[in-house]
Write a protein that holds these residues in place. Structure first.
Motif, PDB file in Angstrom:
ATOM      1  N   GLY A  40       0.785  -1.244   0.000  1.00  0.00           N
ATOM      2  CA  GLY A  40       0.000   0.000   0.000  1.00  0.00           C
ATOM      3  C   GLY A  40       0.805   1.275   0.000  1.00  0.00           C
ATOM      4  O   GLY A  40       0.229   2.373   0.023  1.00  0.00           O
ATOM      5  N   GLY A  41       2.125   1.201  -0.014  1.00  0.00           N
ATOM      6  CA  GLY A  41       2.938   2.407  -0.013  1.00  0.00           C
ATOM      7  C   GLY A  41       3.108   3.042   1.352  1.00  0.00           C
ATOM      8  O   GLY A  41       3.580   4.188   1.462  1.00  0.00           O
ATOM      9  N   ASP A  42       2.758   2.344   2.431  1.00  0.00           N
ATOM     10  CA  ASP A  42       2.874   2.886   3.785  1.00  0.00           C
ATOM     11  C   ASP A  42       4.338   2.853   4.226  1.00  0.00           C
ATOM     12  O   ASP A  42       4.893   1.792   4.477  1.00  0.00           O
ATOM     13  N   GLU A  43       4.961   4.039   4.342  1.00  0.00           N
ATOM     14  CA  GLU A  43       6.373   4.126   4.712  1.00  0.00           C
ATOM     15  C   GLU A  43       6.585   4.294   6.208  1.00  0.00           C
ATOM     16  O   GLU A  43       7.727   4.212   6.680  1.00  0.00           O
ATOM     17  N   PRO A  64      10.307  -5.151 -11.700  1.00  0.00           N
ATOM     18  CA  PRO A  64       9.060  -5.891 -11.896  1.00  0.00           C
ATOM     19  C   PRO A  64       7.846  -4.985 -11.702  1.00  0.00           C
ATOM     20  O   PRO A  64       7.911  -3.969 -11.001  1.00  0.00           O
ATOM     21  N   ALA A  65       6.738  -5.359 -12.331  1.00  0.00           N
ATOM     22  CA  ALA A  65       5.493  -4.606 -12.220  1.00  0.00           C
ATOM     23  C   ALA A  65       4.408  -5.504 -11.652  1.00  0.00           C
ATOM     24  O   ALA A  65       4.410  -6.720 -11.862  1.00  0.00           O
ATOM     25  N   TYR A 117       3.385   5.604 -10.023  1.00  0.00           N
ATOM     26  CA  TYR A 117       3.004   6.701 -10.905  1.00  0.00           C
ATOM     27  C   TYR A 117       3.452   6.537 -12.358  1.00  0.00           C
ATOM     28  O   TYR A 117       2.763   6.968 -13.276  1.00  0.00           O
ATOM     29  N   SER A 118       4.610   5.935 -12.585  1.00  0.00           N
ATOM     30  CA  SER A 118       5.210   5.954 -13.924  1.00  0.00           C
ATOM     31  C   SER A 118       4.499   5.074 -14.935  1.00  0.00           C
ATOM     32  O   SER A 118       4.620   5.310 -16.139  1.00  0.00           O
ATOM     33  N   ALA A 119       3.807   4.048 -14.524  1.00  0.00           N
ATOM     34  CA  ALA A 119       3.195   3.096 -15.472  1.00  0.00           C
ATOM     35  C   ALA A 119       1.776   2.736 -15.043  1.00  0.00           C
ATOM     36  O   ALA A 119       1.415   1.564 -15.008  1.00  0.00           O
ATOM     37  N   PHE A 146       8.350  -1.755  -9.175  1.00  0.00           N
ATOM     38  CA  PHE A 146       9.222  -1.937  -8.011  1.00  0.00           C
ATOM     39  C   PHE A 146      10.666  -1.959  -8.509  1.00  0.00           C
ATOM     40  O   PHE A 146      11.146  -2.961  -9.039  1.00  0.00           O
ATOM     41  N   TYR A 147      11.338  -0.818  -8.353  1.00  0.00           N
ATOM     42  CA  TYR A 147      12.733  -0.686  -8.781  1.00  0.00           C
ATOM     43  C   TYR A 147      13.592  -1.390  -7.737  1.00  0.00           C
ATOM     44  O   TYR A 147      13.799  -0.896  -6.633  1.00  0.00           O
TER      45      TYR A 147
END
Length: 415
Positions: free
Chosen positions: A106-109, A206-207, A384-386, A392-393
């Motif tokens: 979920g992007g929770d940092e 990977p996406a 955001y980019s795709a 996930f870089y």
């Protein structure tokens, strides 16, 4: 620093599908042997083989390669755990793993930031992203050990610094014999030099869909490991063989080479076949034997042949003076084929047989080549980019180079 052993793909029992594929592989090898015997008989009688016989041998050889690849894929598939299923140890996930999973899903940092503060150290990299938990890093390392050919036979060392520096004595250790009551003479001070193994950044991206990330049954560790394994393994495999050392590991094929009779530290010894671009007629077994015995006995006991699939297809046709095939198929699914009794390892980035090509390497790669992994795999979440996918870089730092120049030799296809 710690050394890592590599898990073998060979197991005591395999699923029926892998067993059936191995049975088909052995049948294909029998067909190949019959056709090649026919080809060799024609050469002995008429000094050349019939074109149709040559085509038949090549066709069966390609089929044999396909069957071998199929067995390898099935063994690897068995080695991989399912995407869902038992994904948590009995003791439960670590705090780092739980926080990392919330970040990936979920992007929770916040959880990872709190861990940073608690540990008074940074889990983030200069370009962003967060260190993966030990469980995920172990999963990625396990998969790479299984499918990266050179990593599977080299020594792998984990370090925390950017560069591993390893001293060595150019003249060897200074030693001598003395009696119990004799004076101990001072030994000559050794000449020391230093090998440096810098680590370079390797990445994959990977996406995932939001639906996959929302699925609680999906194991994030295993999903990331599954997604990056092929990308990492392909890039590593090429670099460990042919890397120029610029922003990548230095491959063992890029070091200076010299005829074994003039070998000196800093170069790799070579043994010539006696014919440009091939084996001298009737002397293939002798050339391979010369290569084997160019290596000191202490290295031979753990030695392997390394070549690409096309070179192996050529070597597969060779016989010794008694009519026995030099190349033998694996004894079981998951085992390695052997050449003159030594395991063969396929590295597709090795050169093809050609004039002056060092197409076959033989040595104890555990002592010959060192892979250096810098501790810490990082993941940067990019939603955001795709869109609508989440990228996930994923990055890891790895280096490599020769650590013992006497532990392997190359076969030079030259007169």
């Amino acid at each position: 620093m710690s050394d890592h052993s590599h898990p073998s793909l060979e197991t005591k029992a395999h699923a029926p599908e892998a067993g059936a594929a191995f049975h088909e592989f052995m049948q294909a090898f029998e067909s190949f042997r019959e056709a090649n015997d026919e080809r060799l008989g024609e050469i002995e009688k008429r000094m050349s083989a019939d074109v149709l016989t040559e085509e038949k041998v090549d066709r069966i050889s390609k089929s044999l390669d396909e069957q071998e690849r199929r067995v390898e894929r099935l063994i690897l598939k068995e080695a991989r755990p399912a995407l869902g299923g038992e994904r948590r140890p009995a003791a439960g996930p670590s705090e780092h793993r739980s926080a990392f999973e919330r970040y990936v899903r979920g992007g929770d940092e916040q959880g990872l930031r709190r861990l940073e503060e608690k540990a008074m150290s940074s889990l983030t990299g200069a370009d962003g992203g967060f260190l993966v938990p030990d469980e995920t890093e172990t999963e990625i390392g396990r998969r790479l050990a299984a499918i990266s050919p050179i990593r599977a036979i080299a020594t792998v060392r984990m370090v925390s610094a950017a560069v591993l520096k390893k001293p060595f004595a150019i003249d060897g250790a200074q030693t001598g014999w003395v009696g119990e009551a004799d004076a101990r003479p001072q030994t000559t001070a050794p000449q020391l030099a230093e090998l440096a193994f810098p680590t370079m950044e390797l990445y994959a991206m990977p996406a995932a869909t939001n639906a996959l990330l929302d699925d609680a049954a999906v194991d994030i560790d295993r999903w990331i490991g599954d997604e990056v394994e092929q990308a990492f393994a392909a890039q590593e495999g090429a670099a460990f063989v042919n890397g120029d050392g610029v922003a990548k590991p230095k491959g063992f094929m890029t070091y200076p080479t010299v005829d074994e009779g003039a070998w000196a530290w800093g170069s790799v010894g070579t043994v010539a076949t006696g014919a440009d671009g091939g084996f001298a007629p009737g002397e293939a077994a002798d050339s391979l034997l010369d290569l084997v015995y160019a290596l000191k006995a202490g290295y031979r006991q753990n030695a392997s042949f390394v070549m690409n699939r096309r070179t192996q297809a050529s070597v597969r046709k060779l016989k010794d003076g008694d009519g026995n095939y030099l190349w033998q198929p694996p004894a079981s699914a998951g085992a390695r084929a052997t050449l003159m009794g030594f395991p063969t390892v396929e590295a597709e980035d090795m050169p093809d047989i050609a004039t002056d090509a060092k197409a076959i390497a033989f040595g104890d790669f555990g002592r010959f080549y060192l892979v250096v992994d810098r501790q810490g795999v990082r993941v940067l979440r990019d939603p955001y980019s795709a869109k609508p996918y989440v990228l996930f870089y994923t990055t890891k730092r790895v280096g490599g180079g020769i650590q013992d120049f006497d532990a392997a030799k190359f076969l030079d296809f030259a007169a």
